[in-house]
Enzyme design. Structure first.
Site, PDB file in Angstrom:
ATOM      1  N   GLY A 105       0.793  -1.224   0.000  1.00 32.84           N
ATOM      2  CA  GLY A 105       0.000   0.000   0.000  1.00 32.84           C
ATOM      3  C   GLY A 105       0.826   1.276   0.000  1.00 32.84           C
ATOM      4  O   GLY A 105       0.293   2.379   0.089  1.00 32.84           O
ATOM      5  N   GLY A 107       2.847   2.285  -2.497  1.00 37.29           N
ATOM      6  CA  GLY A 107       2.973   2.897  -3.819  1.00 37.29           C
ATOM      7  C   GLY A 107       3.956   2.230  -4.771  1.00 37.29           C
ATOM      8  O   GLY A 107       4.381   2.858  -5.741  1.00 37.29           O
ATOM      9  N   LYS A 108       4.296   0.967  -4.529  1.00 38.94           N
ATOM     10  CA  LYS A 108       5.228   0.259  -5.431  1.00 38.94           C
ATOM     11  C   LYS A 108       4.613   0.084  -6.812  1.00 38.94           C
ATOM     12  O   LYS A 108       5.209   0.467  -7.816  1.00 38.94           O
ATOM     13  CB  LYS A 108       5.591  -1.129  -4.860  1.00 38.94           C
ATOM     14  CG  LYS A 108       6.337  -1.107  -3.559  1.00 38.94           C
ATOM     15  CD  LYS A 108       6.686  -2.504  -3.081  1.00 38.94           C
ATOM     16  CE  LYS A 108       5.468  -3.369  -2.789  1.00 38.94           C
ATOM     17  NZ  LYS A 108       4.646  -2.897  -1.670  1.00 38.94           N
ATOM     18  N   SER A 109       3.413  -0.496  -6.849  1.00 32.66           N
ATOM     19  CA  SER A 109       2.784  -0.749  -8.154  1.00 32.66           C
ATOM     20  C   SER A 109       2.419   0.564  -8.836  1.00 32.66           C
ATOM     21  O   SER A 109       2.518   0.682 -10.060  1.00 32.66           O
ATOM     22  CB  SER A 109       1.536  -1.621  -7.990  1.00 32.66           C
ATOM     23  OG  SER A 109       1.879  -2.819  -7.351  1.00 32.66           O
ATOM     24  N   TYR A 110       2.025   1.546  -8.037  1.00 30.48           N
ATOM     25  CA  TYR A 110       1.716   2.862  -8.612  1.00 30.48           C
ATOM     26  C   TYR A 110       2.962   3.431  -9.301  1.00 30.48           C
ATOM     27  O   TYR A 110       2.894   3.960 -10.402  1.00 30.48           O
ATOM     28  CB  TYR A 110       1.222   3.812  -7.518  1.00 30.48           C
ATOM     29  CG  TYR A 110       0.992   5.228  -8.006  1.00 30.48           C
ATOM     30  CD1 TYR A 110      -0.192   5.582  -8.643  1.00 30.48           C
ATOM     31  CD2 TYR A 110       1.974   6.203  -7.825  1.00 30.48           C
ATOM     32  CE1 TYR A 110      -0.389   6.867  -9.105  1.00 30.48           C
ATOM     33  CE2 TYR A 110       1.783   7.494  -8.280  1.00 30.48           C
ATOM     34  CZ  TYR A 110       0.598   7.830  -8.918  1.00 30.48           C
ATOM     35  OH  TYR A 110       0.420   9.098  -9.380  1.00 30.48           O
ATOM     36  N   ASP A 252       8.603  -5.212  -9.243  1.00 29.34           N
ATOM     37  CA  ASP A 252       7.652  -4.770  -8.218  1.00 29.34           C
ATOM     38  C   ASP A 252       7.708  -5.830  -7.118  1.00 29.34           C
ATOM     39  O   ASP A 252       7.187  -6.930  -7.287  1.00 29.34           O
ATOM     40  CB  ASP A 252       6.256  -4.697  -8.887  1.00 29.34           C
ATOM     41  CG  ASP A 252       5.206  -4.079  -7.981  1.00 29.34           C
ATOM     42  OD1 ASP A 252       5.480  -3.851  -6.790  1.00 29.34           O
ATOM     43  OD2 ASP A 252       4.086  -3.847  -8.479  1.00 29.34           O
ATOM     44  N   GLY A 255       5.339  -6.918  -0.574  1.00 30.78           N
ATOM     45  CA  GLY A 255       5.283  -5.957   0.528  1.00 30.78           C
ATOM     46  C   GLY A 255       6.388  -6.228   1.546  1.00 30.78           C
ATOM     47  O   GLY A 255       6.599  -7.360   1.959  1.00 30.78           O
TER      48      GLY A 255
HETATM   49  P1  ADP Z   1       1.765  -1.243  -3.282  1.00 25.36           P
HETATM   50  O1  ADP Z   1       1.947  -1.751  -4.669  1.00 25.36           O
HETATM   51  O2  ADP Z   1       3.024  -0.772  -2.657  1.00 25.36           O
HETATM   52  O3  ADP Z   1       1.071  -2.239  -2.406  1.00 25.36           O
HETATM   53  P2  ADP Z   1       0.015   0.635  -4.540  1.00 25.36           P
HETATM   54  O4  ADP Z   1       0.941   1.139  -5.577  1.00 25.36           O
HETATM   55  O5  ADP Z   1      -1.020  -0.322  -4.967  1.00 25.36           O
HETATM   56  O6  ADP Z   1       0.840   0.031  -3.323  1.00 25.36           O
HETATM   57  O7  ADP Z   1      -0.634   1.911  -3.835  1.00 25.36           O
HETATM   58  C1  ADP Z   1      -1.735   1.827  -2.957  1.00 25.36           C
HETATM   59  C2  ADP Z   1      -2.747   2.900  -3.329  1.00 25.36           C
HETATM   60  O8  ADP Z   1      -2.172   4.192  -3.178  1.00 25.36           O
HETATM   61  C3  ADP Z   1      -3.201   2.792  -4.751  1.00 25.36           C
HETATM   62  O9  ADP Z   1      -4.578   3.107  -4.813  1.00 25.36           O
HETATM   63  C4  ADP Z   1      -2.389   3.839  -5.471  1.00 25.36           C
HETATM   64  O10 ADP Z   1      -3.057   4.348  -6.607  1.00 25.36           O
HETATM   65  C5  ADP Z   1      -2.212   4.914  -4.396  1.00 25.36           C
HETATM   66  N1  ADP Z   1      -0.922   5.606  -4.553  1.00 25.36           N
HETATM   67  C6  ADP Z   1       0.294   5.109  -4.263  1.00 25.36           C
HETATM   68  N2  ADP Z   1       1.263   6.018  -4.486  1.00 25.36           N
HETATM   69  C7  ADP Z   1       0.665   7.111  -4.940  1.00 25.36           C
HETATM   70  C8  ADP Z   1       1.120   8.407  -5.353  1.00 25.36           C
HETATM   71  N3  ADP Z   1       2.424   8.730  -5.342  1.00 25.36           N
HETATM   72  N4  ADP Z   1       0.206   9.300  -5.770  1.00 25.36           N
HETATM   73  C9  ADP Z   1      -1.106   8.985  -5.796  1.00 25.36           C
HETATM   74  N5  ADP Z   1      -1.605   7.805  -5.411  1.00 25.36           N
HETATM   75  C10 ADP Z   1      -0.745   6.856  -4.996  1.00 25.36           C
HETATM   76 MG    MG Z   2       1.382  -3.623  -5.447  1.00 28.28          MG
END
Ligand code: ADP
Ligand code: MG
Length: 434
Positions: A105, A107-110, A252, A255
């Site tokens: 959560g 922002g890795k995948s983002y 990616d 967690g």
């Molecule tokens: P992870 O892959 O690390 O588990 P995600 O990338 O899925 O996390 O991010 C979790 C949520 O936060 C998603 O809904 C994503 O769109 C949002 N998010 C993460 N980083 C950002 C950012 N820099 N700006 C806007 N939204 C973000």
């Molecule tokens: Mg992810």
């Protein structure tokens, strides 16, 4: 020699954190990131205040917490800083690798994939690759070959995310090629000719990844996804054939809360103590490599031979070259801004701080026939120079000069033959691509 470059990125507060009226504890200033422990009292002089806020310096500190801030860092900016370096490395014939590390959560995948209309590094790198390819093919005679593959490592098993039929796609074997190193047997490789080819595959792979995760209790936060681009470039450079291959891994990671073998969190207990071996090993590999680099700095100390446990996990074994080897490597550590995540965030910042110490040895990956041609041509030039010298001192009819001339002709014939073979090979490739 090149250090691993490290960036830290903080995301906006999410709904849950806002509902908890969480406080922001991350501050960024230029390349510095500070984290504050709100549980410690403020304003007391001495050691306690020093501990309350900890500051780390990275190659980049990206504040993406609030798009209304003047210092806000967008996906575009991350690509401009880091993605263009990956592209540069690819066109120069170096391997490159980007890791996203952080708690679920964060922002890795983002950062790696992004959202629709807000693309992350992987789609931007692929788009950039094809836009440079079309520039290069317009101006000179360069030829390119691009292949992609996409896999997932879950519970130390490898699954191909780009196979249409999903049967038998888990549990691919990891093997070792005597020259090219570790690889995944039977992993599908897809020849792509433009960005929309890649886009299609990327989407199919992402769907494959999420479908599995709804059925299997959050697989995506426990799995590592590796998107790989194999990029070959061939051209004549001042009449010399040149061919380079670059492998780009875009990773990616699972967690990071699964990385800790000792901290028994609720999530971990539910998994029955099943820690993520690949993530734990990645940590151990990074520590070993960082220690090794530190030894290199303290030259007056006797060099310890540090053992790097690449083989202990599938992830580290497959990415051996990207970790302390032949690649230009970037780590992006993603964090939450909220005080409720203090522990995980601090551990991510420390992890990223350690990764800064790793030193890689990137080299240009040149085709072996092309290298041979180059070496033979250097030898021809040397022989020619010797013969001219010999001529001047009237040695031309001597047996040495004759054998030298013979050698020269042999080499010239070999170069012609190799160059012809190489050109034919590339013409065939281009015909296939057409
Ligand atoms: P992870 O892959 O690390 O588990 P995600 O990338 O899925 O996390 O991010 C979790 C949520 O936060 C998603 O809904 C994503 O769109 C949002 N998010 C993460 N980083 C950002 C950012 N820099 N700006 C806007 N939204 C973000
Ligand atoms: Mg992810």
């Amino acid at each position: 020699m090149a250090s691993v470059r490290v960036a830290v990125r903080v995301r906006p507060m999410n709904r849950r954190e806002k509902d908890l009226t969480a406080k922001c504890i991350i501050k960024m200033e230029a390349t510095k990131t500070s984290i504050t422990n709100l549980k410690l009292p403020e304003g007391i002089a001495g050691d306690t205040t020093r501990d309350r806020t900890k500051t780390f310096t990275y190659d980049y500190s990206y504040d993406s917490s609030d798009c209304k801030n003047s210092t806000f860092v967008s996906q575009e900016k991350v690509f401009k800083d880091l993605g263009t370096d990956v592209l540069k490395a690819a066109f120069e014939g170096y391997n490159a690798c980007v890791f996203a590390y952080g708690q679920t959560g964060s922002g890795k995948s983002y950062t790696m994939m992004g959202n629709p209309g807000d693309a992350g590094l992987i789609p931007r790198i692929c788009e950039g690759l094809f836009s440079r390819i079309s520039d290069a093919t317009r101006w000179d005679e360069a030829s390119f070959r691009t292949e992609v593959s996409y896999l997932e490592i879950y519970n130390e098993r490898v699954r191909d995310l780009l196979r249409r039929k999903s049967t038998q796609t888990y549990n691919l074997r990891v093997r070792e090629h005597p020259k090219d190193g570790p690889y995944v047997e039977d992993l599908s490789k897809h020849l792509v000719q433009n960005y929309s080819d890649v886009e299609e595959l990327m989407e199919a792979g992402n769907i494959n990844r999420t479908t599995a995760s709804t059925g299997m209790n959050d697989v995506s936060s426990r799995s590592h996804a590796i998107f790989t681009i194999n990029f070959t470039q061939a051209k004549f450079d001042a009449e010399m054939p040149s061919e380079t291959v670059s492998k780009i891994h875009l990773v990616d990671l699972a967690g990071s809360e699964r990385a800790d073998a000792t901290g028994a969190t609720g999530v971990r207990l539910k998994e029955g103590g099943n820690i993520n071996k690949s993530l734990v090993t990645l940590g151990n590999v990074i520590s070993a490599l960082a220690d090794m680099a530190q030894d290199g700095v303290n030259t007056n100390l006797k060099k310890k031979s540090v053992f790097v446990p690449y083989r202990d996990s599938v992830l580290t074994w497959l990415l051996k070259d990207s970790l302390g080897g032949n690649a230009k490597t970037i780590m992006i550590a993603t964090v939450s801004p909220a005080d409720v995540n203090y522990g995980e965030t601090l551990s991510t910042l420390r992890y990223a701080n350690r990764a800064k110490n790793i030193i890689n040895k990137p080299t240009i990956n040149e085709d072996c026939n092309v290298r041979l041609i180059r070496e033979l041509r250097a030898e021809i030039a040397r022989l020619k120079a010797l013969l001219i010298q010999g001529n001047q001192i009237a040695l031309l009819d001597s047996p040495t000069a004759l054998s030298m001339e013979e050698k020269l002709h042999q080499n010239e014939a070999r170069v012609r033959e190799l160059t012809k073979e190489w050109t034919n090979k590339w013409n065939e490739t281009q015909n296939i691509l057409k």
